[in-house]
Scaffold this motif. Structure first.
Motif, PDB file in Angstrom:
ATOM      1  N   SER A 121       0.829  -1.207   0.000  1.00 35.56           N
ATOM      2  CA  SER A 121       0.000   0.000   0.000  1.00 35.56           C
ATOM      3  C   SER A 121       0.863   1.256   0.000  1.00 35.56           C
ATOM      4  CB  SER A 121      -0.927  -0.016   1.221  1.00 35.56           C
ATOM      5  OG  SER A 121      -1.700   1.159   1.280  1.00 35.56           O
ATOM      6  N   GLU A 122       1.944   1.240   0.764  1.00 31.87           N
ATOM      7  CA  GLU A 122       2.861   2.386   0.798  1.00 31.87           C
ATOM      8  C   GLU A 122       3.501   2.604  -0.580  1.00 31.87           C
ATOM      9  OE1 GLU A 122       5.828   2.413   3.824  1.00 31.87           O
ATOM     10  OE2 GLU A 122       4.411   2.043   5.460  1.00 31.87           O
ATOM     11  N   LEU A 123       3.842   1.523  -1.258  1.00 33.33           N
ATOM     12  CA  LEU A 123       4.487   1.641  -2.572  1.00 33.33           C
ATOM     13  C   LEU A 123       3.526   2.190  -3.621  1.00 33.33           C
ATOM     14  CD1 LEU A 123       6.508  -1.703  -2.519  1.00 33.33           C
ATOM     15  CD2 LEU A 123       7.478   0.598  -2.518  1.00 33.33           C
ATOM     16  N   THR A 124       2.301   1.710  -3.620  1.00 34.38           N
ATOM     17  CA  THR A 124       1.330   2.230  -4.587  1.00 34.38           C
ATOM     18  C   THR A 124       0.995   3.690  -4.285  1.00 34.38           C
ATOM     19  OG1 THR A 124      -0.491   1.296  -3.276  1.00 34.38           O
ATOM     20  CG2 THR A 124       0.349  -0.026  -5.099  1.00 34.38           C
ATOM     21  N   SER A 125       0.977   4.040  -3.014  1.00 36.10           N
ATOM     22  CA  SER A 125       0.743   5.436  -2.634  1.00 36.10           C
ATOM     23  C   SER A 125       1.903   6.310  -3.086  1.00 36.10           C
ATOM     24  CB  SER A 125       0.557   5.533  -1.116  1.00 36.10           C
ATOM     25  OG  SER A 125       0.407   6.875  -0.709  1.00 36.10           O
ATOM     26  N   TRP A 126       3.112   5.794  -2.990  1.00 36.17           N
ATOM     27  CA  TRP A 126       4.300   6.543  -3.422  1.00 36.17           C
ATOM     28  C   TRP A 126       4.183   6.916  -4.892  1.00 36.17           C
ATOM     29  CZ3 TRP A 126       8.355   5.504  -6.900  1.00 36.17           C
ATOM     30  CH2 TRP A 126       9.482   6.320  -6.787  1.00 36.17           C
ATOM     31  N   VAL A 127       3.811   5.943  -5.731  1.00 37.70           N
ATOM     32  CA  VAL A 127       3.667   6.207  -7.159  1.00 37.70           C
ATOM     33  C   VAL A 127       2.561   7.234  -7.417  1.00 37.70           C
ATOM     34  CG1 VAL A 127       2.977   5.208  -9.368  1.00 37.70           C
ATOM     35  CG2 VAL A 127       4.582   4.001  -7.921  1.00 37.70           C
ATOM     36  N   GLY A 128       1.467   7.096  -6.686  1.00 31.40           N
ATOM     37  CA  GLY A 128       0.325   7.970  -6.910  1.00 31.40           C
ATOM     38  C   GLY A 128       0.538   9.407  -6.491  1.00 31.40           C
ATOM     39  N   ASN A 129       1.588   9.659  -5.708  1.00 36.54           N
ATOM     40  CA  ASN A 129       1.826  11.011  -5.200  1.00 36.54           C
ATOM     41  C   ASN A 129       3.123  11.637  -5.707  1.00 36.54           C
ATOM     42  OD1 ASN A 129      -0.388  11.646  -3.056  1.00 36.54           O
ATOM     43  ND2 ASN A 129       0.211   9.540  -2.638  1.00 36.54           N
ATOM     44  N   LEU A 130       3.699  11.074  -6.771  1.00 36.96           N
ATOM     45  CA  LEU A 130       4.932  11.628  -7.321  1.00 36.96           C
ATOM     46  C   LEU A 130       4.673  12.965  -8.019  1.00 36.96           C
ATOM     47  CD1 LEU A 130       6.603   8.444  -8.869  1.00 36.96           C
ATOM     48  CD2 LEU A 130       7.360   9.709  -6.837  1.00 36.96           C
ATOM     49  N   PRO A 131       5.646  13.875  -8.003  1.00 36.61           N
ATOM     50  CA  PRO A 131       5.516  15.122  -8.768  1.00 36.61           C
ATOM     51  C   PRO A 131       5.411  14.818 -10.256  1.00 36.61           C
ATOM     52  CG  PRO A 131       7.362  15.229  -7.218  1.00 36.61           C
ATOM     53  CD  PRO A 131       6.911  13.807  -7.245  1.00 36.61           C
ATOM     54  N   PRO A 132       4.774  15.670 -11.030  1.00 38.23           N
ATOM     55  CA  PRO A 132       4.581  15.410 -12.462  1.00 38.23           C
ATOM     56  C   PRO A 132       5.881  15.140 -13.217  1.00 38.23           C
ATOM     57  CG  PRO A 132       3.180  17.218 -11.764  1.00 38.23           C
ATOM     58  CD  PRO A 132       4.063  16.891 -10.597  1.00 38.23           C
ATOM     59  N   TYR A 133       6.969  15.823 -12.850  1.00 38.70           N
ATOM     60  CA  TYR A 133       8.200  15.648 -13.619  1.00 38.70           C
ATOM     61  C   TYR A 133       8.889  14.311 -13.344  1.00 38.70           C
ATOM     62  CZ  TYR A 133      10.999  16.987  -9.473  1.00 38.70           C
ATOM     63  OH  TYR A 133      11.580  17.048  -8.240  1.00 38.70           O
ATOM     64  N   TRP A 134       8.377  13.558 -12.382  1.00 38.53           N
ATOM     65  CA  TRP A 134       8.893  12.203 -12.147  1.00 38.53           C
ATOM     66  C   TRP A 134       8.291  11.184 -13.110  1.00 38.53           C
ATOM     67  CZ3 TRP A 134      11.580   9.525  -7.870  1.00 38.53           C
ATOM     68  CH2 TRP A 134      12.384  10.403  -7.130  1.00 38.53           C
ATOM     69  N   ALA A 135       7.254  11.571 -13.832  1.00 31.17           N
ATOM     70  CA  ALA A 135       6.600  10.627 -14.751  1.00 31.17           C
ATOM     71  C   ALA A 135       7.543  10.264 -15.900  1.00 31.17           C
ATOM     72  CB  ALA A 135       5.318  11.241 -15.299  1.00 31.17           C
ATOM     73  N   PHE A 136       7.475   9.027 -16.359  1.00 37.04           N
ATOM     74  CA  PHE A 136       8.285   8.602 -17.499  1.00 37.04           C
ATOM     75  C   PHE A 136       7.431   8.593 -18.754  1.00 37.04           C
ATOM     76  CE2 PHE A 136       6.695   4.768 -15.394  1.00 37.04           C
ATOM     77  CZ  PHE A 136       6.085   4.093 -16.429  1.00 37.04           C
TER      78      PHE A 136
END
Length: 230
Positions: A42-57
């Motif tokens: 759950s922590e890992l999926t939350s981490w992805v969901g809250n990344l800043p936009p410039y972290w997107a690939f």
């Protein structure tokens, strides 16, 4: 999320503590172990969901980078630093779900329905994370000029060091396809021979021994799609 790297490090620390507790038999009940591991998930999926936009690939056509491409696509990142943390996230998630699968097997038969559902979900996540690690390889090795480093091309060997551990996790997972396994072994051997990183050869040899191919075996996915005893 203000500090993504710190947040991921915190989750990794929590996971390491759980793994240590399992090894020391401080927690032994499968249901308790699974509860803790699913909290890490759950922590890992939350981490992805809250990344800043410039972290997107970005997903790009694999033809943009000849060689070292698994499949037809590749991932491109804002910079090499961000790509490292995506790789960390992916290998952590692989190990989390491999640990989940190990403890699901210890549940009583009465949990069969939930057991099957979680097994399928965990296996699918492992496959997805392994694929994402592989399709990120070109970014590490192709010397892409991104927004952050277009004026300063980076040596291929820097990206190679970043890949060693994530690739090791992938190649030692029993849930990845044979084609992916062979591709990663070939890549590790290529890194070892062409860049002089001998640890990559050690990792490739260990992976082959683990699957029963033995020392001196060679893998040639292009020619045979199999490993051949040397």
């Amino acid at each position: 999320m203000e500090f993504p790297a710190c947040a991921l490090a915190h989750t990794l620390f929590n996971f390491v503590c759980i793994r240590a507790a399992i090894k020391k038999a401080e927690i032994v009940e499968p249901t308790e172990v699974l509860e803790k591991l699913l909290h890490i998930e759950s922590e890992l999926t939350s981490w992805v969901g809250n990344l800043p936009p410039y972290w997107a690939f970005r997903i790009k056509d694999g033809l943009e980078c000849p060689g070292n491409v698994f499949g037809s696509q590749l991932h491109s990142y804002h910079d090499i630093w961000i790509s490292r943390y995506w790789s960390h996230y992916r290998w952590i998630r692989i190990v989390v779900h491999e640990t989940i699968l190990q403890h699901l097997a210890r549940l009583p038969v009465s949990h069969a329905l939930n057991l099957t559902r979680q097994q399928l979900q965990s296996a699918a996540i492992i496959t997805e994370m392994a694929m994402d690690i592989c399709v990120s390889v070109p970014f590490h090795l192709c010397n892409h000029n991104t927004q952050a480093d277009k004026a300063l091309p980076r040596p291929e060997i820097i990206g190679a060091f970043d890949l060693l551990w994530p690739l090791t996790v992938v190649v030692n997972s029993e849930y990845v396809s044979k084609d992916m396994y062979i591709w990663v072994v070939n890549l590790l051997e290529s890194i070892g021979h062409k860049m002089g990183i001998k640890q990559a050869l050690v990792l490739a040899s260990a992976a082959k021994s683990r699957r029963g191919y033995g020392h001196g075996a060679t893998c040639d996915v292009h020619r045979t799609g199999s490993c051949i005893a040397g």
